[in-house]
Design a protein around this motif. Structure first.
Motif, PDB file in Angstrom:
ATOM      1  N   ASP A 129      10.361  -0.699  -6.855  1.00 59.14           N
ATOM      2  CA  ASP A 129       9.948   0.064  -8.026  1.00 59.14           C
ATOM      3  C   ASP A 129      11.131   0.151  -8.977  1.00 59.14           C
ATOM      4  OD1 ASP A 129      11.330   1.757  -6.302  1.00 59.14           O
ATOM      5  OD2 ASP A 129      10.323   3.529  -7.055  1.00 59.14           O
ATOM      6  N   ARG A 130      10.871   0.419 -10.246  1.00 57.83           N
ATOM      7  CA  ARG A 130      11.922   0.394 -11.259  1.00 57.83           C
ATOM      8  C   ARG A 130      13.008   1.421 -11.025  1.00 57.83           C
ATOM      9  NH1 ARG A 130       9.710  -1.551 -16.982  1.00 57.83           N
ATOM     10  NH2 ARG A 130       8.416  -3.200 -16.148  1.00 57.83           N
ATOM     11  N   GLN A 131      12.656   2.580 -10.522  1.00 58.15           N
ATOM     12  CA  GLN A 131      13.630   3.647 -10.364  1.00 58.15           C
ATOM     13  C   GLN A 131      14.264   3.661  -8.957  1.00 58.15           C
ATOM     14  OE1 GLN A 131      11.565   7.180 -11.553  1.00 58.15           O
ATOM     15  NE2 GLN A 131      11.554   6.563 -13.712  1.00 58.15           N
ATOM     16  N   ALA A 132      13.922   2.696  -8.145  1.00 59.39           N
ATOM     17  CA  ALA A 132      14.489   2.545  -6.791  1.00 59.39           C
ATOM     18  C   ALA A 132      14.337   3.797  -5.971  1.00 59.39           C
ATOM     19  CB  ALA A 132      15.948   2.106  -6.883  1.00 59.39           C
ATOM     20  N   THR A 133      13.169   4.437  -6.051  1.00 57.92           N
ATOM     21  CA  THR A 133      12.914   5.625  -5.236  1.00 57.92           C
ATOM     22  C   THR A 133      12.076   5.304  -4.019  1.00 57.92           C
ATOM     23  OG1 THR A 133      10.982   6.182  -6.576  1.00 57.92           O
ATOM     24  CG2 THR A 133      13.086   7.201  -7.197  1.00 57.92           C
ATOM     25  N   PHE A 134      11.627   4.075  -3.889  1.00 58.37           N
ATOM     26  CA  PHE A 134      10.820   3.669  -2.735  1.00 58.37           C
ATOM     27  C   PHE A 134      11.697   3.131  -1.650  1.00 58.37           C
ATOM     28  CE2 PHE A 134       8.169   0.302  -0.639  1.00 58.37           C
ATOM     29  CZ  PHE A 134       7.333   1.151   0.037  1.00 58.37           C
ATOM     30  N   ALA A 153       0.833  -1.206   0.000  1.00 54.08           N
ATOM     31  CA  ALA A 153       0.000   0.000   0.000  1.00 54.08           C
ATOM     32  C   ALA A 153       0.868   1.258   0.000  1.00 54.08           C
ATOM     33  CB  ALA A 153      -0.932  -0.007   1.207  1.00 54.08           C
ATOM     34  N   GLU A 154       1.977   1.227   0.743  1.00 56.39           N
ATOM     35  CA  GLU A 154       2.888   2.371   0.750  1.00 56.39           C
ATOM     36  C   GLU A 154       3.501   2.595  -0.625  1.00 56.39           C
ATOM     37  OE1 GLU A 154       5.838   2.341   3.828  1.00 56.39           O
ATOM     38  OE2 GLU A 154       4.355   1.959   5.380  1.00 56.39           O
ATOM     39  N   LEU A 155       3.865   1.516  -1.310  1.00 59.32           N
ATOM     40  CA  LEU A 155       4.415   1.662  -2.657  1.00 59.32           C
ATOM     41  C   LEU A 155       3.363   2.218  -3.608  1.00 59.32           C
ATOM     42  CD1 LEU A 155       6.683   1.381  -4.695  1.00 59.32           C
ATOM     43  CD2 LEU A 155       6.010  -1.007  -5.026  1.00 59.32           C
ATOM     44  N   LYS A 208       6.333  12.994 -12.536  1.00 62.10           N
ATOM     45  CA  LYS A 208       7.410  12.037 -12.773  1.00 62.10           C
ATOM     46  C   LYS A 208       6.789  10.782 -13.357  1.00 62.10           C
ATOM     47  CE  LYS A 208       9.991  13.695  -8.791  1.00 62.10           C
ATOM     48  NZ  LYS A 208      10.520  13.344  -7.470  1.00 62.10           N
ATOM     49  N   SER A 209       7.245  10.399 -14.513  1.00 64.73           N
ATOM     50  CA  SER A 209       6.638   9.226 -15.146  1.00 64.73           C
ATOM     51  C   SER A 209       7.671   8.126 -15.335  1.00 64.73           C
ATOM     52  CB  SER A 209       6.041   9.615 -16.499  1.00 64.73           C
ATOM     53  OG  SER A 209       7.071  10.072 -17.352  1.00 64.73           O
ATOM     54  N   GLY A 210       7.203   6.980 -15.710  1.00 65.22           N
ATOM     55  CA  GLY A 210       8.085   5.863 -16.010  1.00 65.22           C
ATOM     56  C   GLY A 210       8.386   4.952 -14.845  1.00 65.22           C
ATOM     57  N   ASN A 211       7.947   5.280 -13.663  1.00 62.23           N
ATOM     58  CA  ASN A 211       8.226   4.416 -12.523  1.00 62.23           C
ATOM     59  C   ASN A 211       7.060   3.454 -12.319  1.00 62.23           C
ATOM     60  OD1 ASN A 211       9.659   3.340 -10.450  1.00 62.23           O
ATOM     61  ND2 ASN A 211       9.401   5.067  -9.055  1.00 62.23           N
ATOM     62  N   HIS A 212       7.378   2.187 -12.146  1.00 62.44           N
ATOM     63  CA  HIS A 212       6.359   1.144 -11.971  1.00 62.44           C
ATOM     64  C   HIS A 212       6.862   0.143 -10.949  1.00 62.44           C
ATOM     65  CE1 HIS A 212       4.283   2.570 -15.548  1.00 62.44           C
ATOM     66  NE2 HIS A 212       5.448   2.573 -16.172  1.00 62.44           N
ATOM     67  N   ARG A 213       5.977  -0.750 -10.569  1.00 61.31           N
ATOM     68  CA  ARG A 213       6.366  -1.851  -9.692  1.00 61.31           C
ATOM     69  C   ARG A 213       7.373  -2.725 -10.421  1.00 61.31           C
ATOM     70  NH1 ARG A 213       3.064  -2.409  -5.350  1.00 61.31           N
ATOM     71  NH2 ARG A 213       1.218  -1.105  -5.416  1.00 61.31           N
ATOM     72  N   LEU A 261       3.992   5.613  -5.688  1.00 58.19           N
ATOM     73  CA  LEU A 261       3.918   5.717  -7.144  1.00 58.19           C
ATOM     74  C   LEU A 261       2.856   6.722  -7.578  1.00 58.19           C
ATOM     75  CD1 LEU A 261       4.338   1.956  -8.089  1.00 58.19           C
ATOM     76  CD2 LEU A 261       6.044   3.785  -8.289  1.00 58.19           C
ATOM     77  N   ALA A 262       1.739   6.780  -6.843  1.00 54.00           N
ATOM     78  CA  ALA A 262       0.680   7.746  -7.180  1.00 54.00           C
ATOM     79  C   ALA A 262       1.161   9.166  -6.947  1.00 54.00           C
ATOM     80  CB  ALA A 262      -0.571   7.459  -6.359  1.00 54.00           C
ATOM     81  N   SER A 263       1.906   9.395  -5.862  1.00 52.45           N
ATOM     82  CA  SER A 263       2.384  10.752  -5.592  1.00 52.45           C
ATOM     83  C   SER A 263       3.440  11.167  -6.614  1.00 52.45           C
ATOM     84  CB  SER A 263       2.928  10.870  -4.168  1.00 52.45           C
ATOM     85  OG  SER A 263       4.097  10.107  -4.021  1.00 52.45           O
ATOM     86  N   GLU A 264       4.262  10.234  -7.081  1.00 54.45           N
ATOM     87  CA  GLU A 264       5.218  10.556  -8.137  1.00 54.45           C
ATOM     88  C   GLU A 264       4.492  10.921  -9.425  1.00 54.45           C
ATOM     89  OE1 GLU A 264       8.149   7.529  -8.806  1.00 54.45           O
ATOM     90  OE2 GLU A 264       9.416   8.261  -7.190  1.00 54.45           O
ATOM     91  N   ALA A 265       3.419  10.204  -9.729  1.00 55.55           N
ATOM     92  CA  ALA A 265       2.659  10.485 -10.942  1.00 55.55           C
ATOM     93  C   ALA A 265       2.028  11.873 -10.873  1.00 55.55           C
ATOM     94  CB  ALA A 265       1.592   9.421 -11.157  1.00 55.55           C
ATOM     95  N   LYS A 266       1.550  12.279  -9.686  1.00 51.69           N
ATOM     96  CA  LYS A 266       0.961  13.616  -9.518  1.00 51.69           C
ATOM     97  C   LYS A 266       2.000  14.707  -9.713  1.00 51.69           C
ATOM     98  CE  LYS A 266      -2.804  12.466  -6.386  1.00 51.69           C
ATOM     99  NZ  LYS A 266      -3.334  12.632  -5.016  1.00 51.69           N
TER     100      LYS A 266
END
Length: 107
Positions: free
Chosen positions: A102-107, A61-63, A75-80, A67-72
């Protein structure tokens, strides 16, 4: 003429509302083969499995929120991107968790 009234004492012990219905507890206990204390309350038993599943669900749920806050933010392109096994230390010992990535290792 004297009147006597009988007073009944009510128990001050009021039961708190149940957090989980008995039916749910019965379903969980039906999954346990041995009904001994270790199989139910031990780290490798029902309680340990519930702890693991709840922790992993919270992390997922945190991830999702991350990811939703990054999308807002535009920042695009990050996924599970799967999960990694990690050992966390709890007051009751070590617990193996699958930590989502996540793909960009920001979590």
């Amino acid at each position: 003429m004297t009147e006597t009234t009988s007073m009944t004492k009510k128990s001050k012990k009021s039961s708190a509302p149940k957090l989980f219905p008995d039916e749910l507890i019965d379903q969980l206990l039906a999954q346990v083969q041995n009904k001994d204390a270790e199989s139910i309350l031990g780290e490798s038993g029902l309680a340990g499995l519930l702890k693991k599943q709840l922790a992993e669900r919270m992390l997922a749920a945190e991830l999702t929120h991350h990811l939703a806050s990054e999308a807002k933010q535009g920042k695009s392109g990050n996924h599970r991107n799967g999960s990694s096994a990690k050992t966390v230390i709890t007051p009751n010992g070590e617990l193996e968790l699958d930590i989502p990535r996540d793909r960009q290792a920001t979590f």
